[in-house]
Design an enzyme around this catalytic site. Structure first.
Site, PDB file in Angstrom:
ATOM      1  N   TYR A 157       0.877  -1.285  -0.001  1.00  0.00           N
ATOM      2  CA  TYR A 157      -0.023  -0.024   0.014  1.00  0.00           C
ATOM      3  C   TYR A 157       0.761   1.272   0.108  1.00  0.00           C
ATOM      4  CZ  TYR A 157      -3.573  -3.325   1.992  1.00  0.00           C
ATOM      5  OH  TYR A 157      -4.456  -4.340   2.070  1.00  0.00           O
ATOM      6  N   HIS A 165      -6.243   1.878  -1.380  1.00  0.00           N
ATOM      7  CA  HIS A 165      -6.498   0.485  -1.708  1.00  0.00           C
ATOM      8  C   HIS A 165      -4.970  -0.048  -1.992  1.00  0.00           C
ATOM      9  CE1 HIS A 165     -10.599  -0.408  -2.009  1.00  0.00           C
ATOM     10  NE2 HIS A 165     -10.817   0.924  -2.439  1.00  0.00           N
ATOM     11  N   LYS A 203      -4.946  -4.360  -9.061  1.00  0.00           N
ATOM     12  CA  LYS A 203      -3.303  -4.479  -8.460  1.00  0.00           C
ATOM     13  C   LYS A 203      -2.569  -5.061  -9.555  1.00  0.00           C
ATOM     14  CE  LYS A 203      -5.221  -6.051  -4.129  1.00  0.00           C
ATOM     15  NZ  LYS A 203      -6.017  -4.614  -3.933  1.00  0.00           N
TER      16      LYS A 203
END
Lengths: 246, 246
Positions: A157, A165, A203
């Site tokens: 993070y 997020h 991600k």
């Protein structure tokens, strides 16, 4: 991919970003470091983790800096806290703000870095290169948490998970002393699988290859010779590159 | 998980299911088999696949049975068609309805099963156990397609993909002659990653372990000694088992 700040609407997302900028992770970690040094905090070894008791102020700082997790309240204003082996070693060895004893009632003094290193190695075979990867990211002020939920080793993070997020899912790779690559990404289907899953949760896959540079001895000294190579792997859609005229 | 028939609403999903029941895959495959035998269809080897030219009727049957994919129209009512090596060998060796020559203009007759086997092995190291897995599923009337899109080896449908969503993502595992397990699921993070991704697209992970039973020779004969062990792997949520009173 840009960082995705948390919030119900654009305004509260902006606020989360502004708050994170106002209070950078490096500053929070310095505060935690000072506080733990001042109170001469001492943890003790548990099976695959480290436990410590802390006061409300440190509980708050550990939470803000995203180390470990509270286990339960011991007594009024005293909290039992659990650190992973990488977190504990980072606070001891890299930040020099935590001491660790062999058990809670030990009369002996705290273990030195070399003793801790050997203990953690004995508990977790992958500890040397997982620690290298963990500290590599932490030193760059990334917040690092377990990635088990997404089938990766770590997630990363930009700031506290309450504010943003995670941006990267991390796999930590290295060669063992027989030259075998541990674990993942040996075949294409695994690369497909991992990038597709991480893409689905916004991600990027970050691969940290820890090069031991021929150091297969077991002492803490070898850690200083480890280097880290970083790669991101993303899905590519052929449409991206097609000329509009075709 | 129950099969998910395709359709805009409950009624059209019911219709898709009814149509599939009326025309089972075993029947379609029998029709394809007869048609290819009658027309004495002959394909030829390409680099990592097999090409053949077919007429409209066979094009339709190949599509309904989910073998290969059309490449382009050669001339009126003649279509150029491409099969994977597993599909081609299944039509040749298991269904005995396709012959394959070494190239399109070859004067020599078609290759025999043993010659084809050696050719496919030489092109694709994993061919022996991938073929075993492919034929194992096909013989049970499952439709089998590439799983590359989902980071697995194969995906499996109960009927034609136009009628039903695929139910399983398949990984094919085996030990090579040095005793190493090829590829996937060697570490927990990979199991997590694969089951989470497949769960997200409503599929279950099916692992086919092809046991060579000590047959490491290279002839087609060894195929008959291969056995397949099947396992499904699913995510489990602890909440499922918690007693309501706790």
């Amino acid at each position: 991919m840009a960082p995705r700040w948390k919030g119900k609407d654009a305004k509260s997302k902006k606020e989360a970003e502004a708050e994170a900028l106002k209070e950078p992770m490096s500053k929070i970690i310095s505060q935690l470091q000072s506080s733990l040094v001042q109170s001469n905090t001492c943890g003790f070894l548990s099976d695959n983790c480290v436990h410590l008791t802390v006061q409300a102020e440190q509980l708050d700082l550990l939470d803000k800096a995203c180390f470990g997790r509270p286990v339960r309240i011991v007594e009024k204003d005293m909290y039992w806290f659990q650190l992973t082996v990488e977190e504990a070693f980072y606070l001891c060895y890299s930040l020099k703000c935590l001491k660790i004893k062999i058990n809670v009632g030990a009369d002996t003094g705290p273990l030195n870095d070399e003793e801790l290193w050997h203990y953690f190695r004995s508990k977790k075979e992958t500890f040397p290169y997982f620690y290298k990867a963990y500290s590599h990211l932490r030193m760059k002020n990334w917040v690092v948490r377990s990635g088990a939920q997404y089938g990766v080793d770590l997630i990363v993070y930009r700031h506290h998970p309450a504010r943003v997020h995670s941006e990267y899912g991390v796999l930590v790779l290295s060669h063992d002393k027989d030259g075998d690559l541990n674990g993942r990404l040996r075949v294409w289907s695994d690369v497909h699988c991992t990038t597709r899953l991480l893409g689905g949760v916004a991600k990027t896959l970050l691969v940290l290859y820890v090069n031991k540079n021929g150091n297969n001895d077991e002492s803490l000294l070898c850690l200083t010779n480890y280097t880290v190579e970083e790669r991101t792997i993303s899905r590519w859609s052929p449409e991206q590159c097609r000329e509009r005229s075709i």
